[in-house]
Write an enzyme that holds these catalytic residues in place. Structure first.
Site, PDB file in Angstrom:
ATOM      1  CE1 TYR A  53      -3.128   2.966   0.726  1.00 32.28           C
ATOM      2  CE2 TYR A  53      -3.579   2.029   2.886  1.00 32.28           C
ATOM      3  CZ  TYR A  53      -3.839   2.971   1.935  1.00 32.28           C
ATOM      4  OH  TYR A  53      -4.795   3.937   2.167  1.00 32.28           O
TER       5      TYR A  53
ATOM      6  CE  LYS B  36      -5.723   0.925  -0.417  1.00 34.37           C
ATOM      7  NZ  LYS B  36      -6.365   0.473   0.843  1.00 34.37           N
TER       8      LYS B  36
END
Length: 300
Positions: free
Chosen positions: A141, A166
């Site tokens: 992420y 992400k």
């Protein structure tokens, strides 16, 4: 390993479920499972327990394990479960192993919470977690605008199970450069800033997007996904206009009310309590009325 089914699951609406709390302040298990069922019945095929919309950083280790187990049990074969893990390396690797043992297929590694993050240290952090669970797909992420595509590419070389990214830096041009420098086809690129950024990131190579709004209306989020997949940007932007005020409220003041707004909408629909944990805080009454008026017009 063949990660094709996991990659397909990431190229979708990746729902970040809220974590509902009961009157006693603890995780409301029954409501959590009911909210998950609502997502699954609405067509969601990827869920991330212990994401930021799930108040990851306010949950105890036992609560994070509980939420993981509940999500895996409820999802069954209906959706891929991508468990959020993070904190220090031992905590993150233990959580990843627990996710594996519980039956999850993937983990999402939260941005390292540390005042000093070097490029090579970022690689080392994720490599230790990925190496601990070679059976699982791993998704970093990224919220750090200084992280470049070369670092992501190097991580991919070292860890074949890092299959997606992400990306949550609010800069579409930067995203396009990072994705291409890292390998546009090597990873599944997920727009990590949800629906408002999904059209611009999709144009630059993303094939999925995360969503907290999907808790409120799976139909709205999936309509945007279908529009983007079909290349119908006018239709996607119609959805964008419908949700703009809602998402702006979530993003205001450095996302101070990101989770609060979603839980308030769910409370207005009678689906869960509005309770959030510090440092978040429930909305004042005038704002609550605005949220209730907004979401009643959506096809929930």
């Amino acid at each position: 390993m063949d990660h094709s089914s996991l990659r397909a699951a990431l190229a979708d609406v990746v729902a970040i479920p809220v974590t509902p709390f009961g009157a006693d302040g603890g995780v409301d298990r029954d409501t959590y499972r009911a909210l998950l069922r609502r997502l699954l019945d609405g067509g969601v095929r990827a869920v991330t327990p212990n994401g930021n919309t799930g108040e990851f950083y306010t949950l105890t280790p036992d609560e994070r394990r509980l939420v993981t187990e509940l999500a895996v049990a409820e999802a069954g074969e209906r959706a891929a479960v991508l468990v959020g893990v993070g904190h220090d390396v031992p905590t993150a690797t233990a959580a990843a192993r627990h996710a594996r043992d519980a039956g999850a297929a993937m983990v999402m590694v939260h941005q390292p919470v540390h005042p000093y993050v070097s490029r090579d240290g970022w690689i080392d952090y994720h490599r230790e977690i990925a190496d601990a669970v070679p059976e699982l797909g791993v998704v970093p992420y990224i919220r750090n605008p200084l992280l470049d595509g070369a670092a992501v590419a190097r991580l991919g070389e070292l860890c074949p199970n890092v299959i997606g990214v992400k990306y949550a830096v609010p800069d579409a041009a930067r995203f396009a450069a990072v994705a291409r420098d890292a390998g546009l086809g090597r990873f599944v690129w997920i727009a990590g800033l949800a629906e408002l950024y999904a059209p611009s990131y999709w144009a630059m190579g993303a094939t999925g997007f995360t969503s907290g709004l999907v808790n409120v209306s799976p139909a709205v989020s999936l309509t945007m996904l279908r529009s983007l997949r079909g290349g119908d940007y006018p239709a996607a932007l119609e959805v964008w206009e419908r949700i703009r005020r809602f998402e702006d409220l979530r993003a205001a003041d450095q996302s101070a009310n990101n989770v609060t707004v979603v839980k308030e909408a769910l409370a207005a629909l009678g689906l869960c309590r509005r309770d959030v944990r510090p440092p978040s805080r429930p909305l004042p009454e005038p704002r609550r009325a605005e949220i209730a008026e907004m979401v009643k017009e959506w096809d929930a």
